[in-house]
Design a protein around this motif. Sequence first.
Motif, PDB file in Angstrom:
ATOM      1  N   ILE A 121      -5.238  45.813  28.664  1.00  0.00           N
ATOM      2  CA  ILE A 121      -4.262  46.132  27.680  1.00  0.00           C
ATOM      3  C   ILE A 121      -4.398  45.036  26.577  1.00  0.00           C
ATOM      4  N   ASP A 122      -4.216  45.547  25.326  1.00  0.00           N
ATOM      5  CA  ASP A 122      -4.454  44.606  24.182  1.00  0.00           C
ATOM      6  C   ASP A 122      -3.447  45.209  23.201  1.00  0.00           C
ATOM      7  N   ARG A 131      -6.484  54.467  24.819  1.00  0.00           N
ATOM      8  CA  ARG A 131      -5.415  54.993  24.509  1.00  0.00           C
ATOM      9  C   ARG A 131      -4.717  54.095  23.329  1.00  0.00           C
ATOM     10  N   ASP A 132      -4.415  54.770  22.266  1.00  0.00           N
ATOM     11  CA  ASP A 132      -3.999  54.031  21.138  1.00  0.00           C
ATOM     12  C   ASP A 132      -2.301  53.767  21.316  1.00  0.00           C
ATOM     13  N   SER A 133      -1.895  52.673  21.163  1.00  0.00           N
ATOM     14  CA  SER A 133      -0.599  52.403  21.408  1.00  0.00           C
ATOM     15  C   SER A 133       0.744  52.942  20.448  1.00  0.00           C
ATOM     16  N   SER A 168      -7.235  50.409  27.613  1.00  0.00           N
ATOM     17  CA  SER A 168      -8.451  50.823  27.655  1.00  0.00           C
ATOM     18  C   SER A 168      -8.769  51.020  29.113  1.00  0.00           C
ATOM     19  N   SER A 169      -9.491  51.923  29.620  1.00  0.00           N
ATOM     20  CA  SER A 169      -9.670  52.004  31.139  1.00  0.00           C
ATOM     21  C   SER A 169     -11.283  52.298  31.241  1.00  0.00           C
ATOM     22  N   VAL A 170     -11.790  51.697  32.394  1.00  0.00           N
ATOM     23  CA  VAL A 170     -13.191  52.017  32.709  1.00  0.00           C
ATOM     24  C   VAL A 170     -13.342  52.413  33.817  1.00  0.00           C
ATOM     25  N   ALA A 171     -13.848  53.431  34.296  1.00  0.00           N
ATOM     26  CA  ALA A 171     -14.207  53.939  35.549  1.00  0.00           C
ATOM     27  C   ALA A 171     -15.694  53.956  35.740  1.00  0.00           C
ATOM     28  N   VAL A 172     -16.222  53.217  36.940  1.00  0.00           N
ATOM     29  CA  VAL A 172     -17.453  53.309  37.238  1.00  0.00           C
ATOM     30  C   VAL A 172     -17.786  54.417  38.086  1.00  0.00           C
TER      31      VAL A 172
END
Length: 223
Positions: A185-186, A47-49, A191-195
């Motif tokens: 968060i940067d 997701r673009d901040s 960014s999120s990662v779902a396994v």
Amino acid sequence: MRLGLLVLFAASAFAQAKPDAAEILAKVKDTLKDIKSYDLDLEITVRDSTTGLEQSSGVRVASAIEPERYRVVYSGDDASGPEGTMIYDGSIFTVYLPVRNEYRTDAIVPDKLGRDAKPSKVNSDTGIGQYVKLVERFASSHLLREESISNGGGAPADCYLIEKETGGKMWIDKSNYHILRAEEIDPDGTSSVAVIGLKLNEPLSDDLFKFVPPPGARNLGKP
């Protein structure tokens, strides 16, 4: 009075029994030792901040370490990169682009594979290496709480929720110490990662490493 003291002592003992984040992550690392094969399915959202726009992509990597074979499938938004499949069965390398319904295939020995197509590169940068690096980035963390989350549409899983000191959260399955979800968060966004799935050291079907051209697919021959 004595009973009350025993209850307080028991409650204190149980409270102290909760592991800290370092212990949890150490057990996650233990699950990643001596990997002979894996099947890792990730869903990644960025997701673009600034704009708030989201891009989603997926990658599934099934890999056998000895003998070296792999299957990589990319999916997602056009902006996140082309969808496609790469397969290496130990001697035949195939690339398939569904948007064109075209593929290339060639018999090739491991040493002659391109840098990005080498099994070691796929494992370190695309497959299980991503998972390992995720653990490393959460080295400075603390246990926030325990909670249940859904796991790829299956039954809810009881997790340890740890929080990174610099921002970000990770949900770790209490039953097998697999990471189920992570958020980081940067400055550029979140960014999120779902396994979606992870199998370690389980037999992989030979069919995973075979390419069957879809109907009408065009063979472009050797590159």
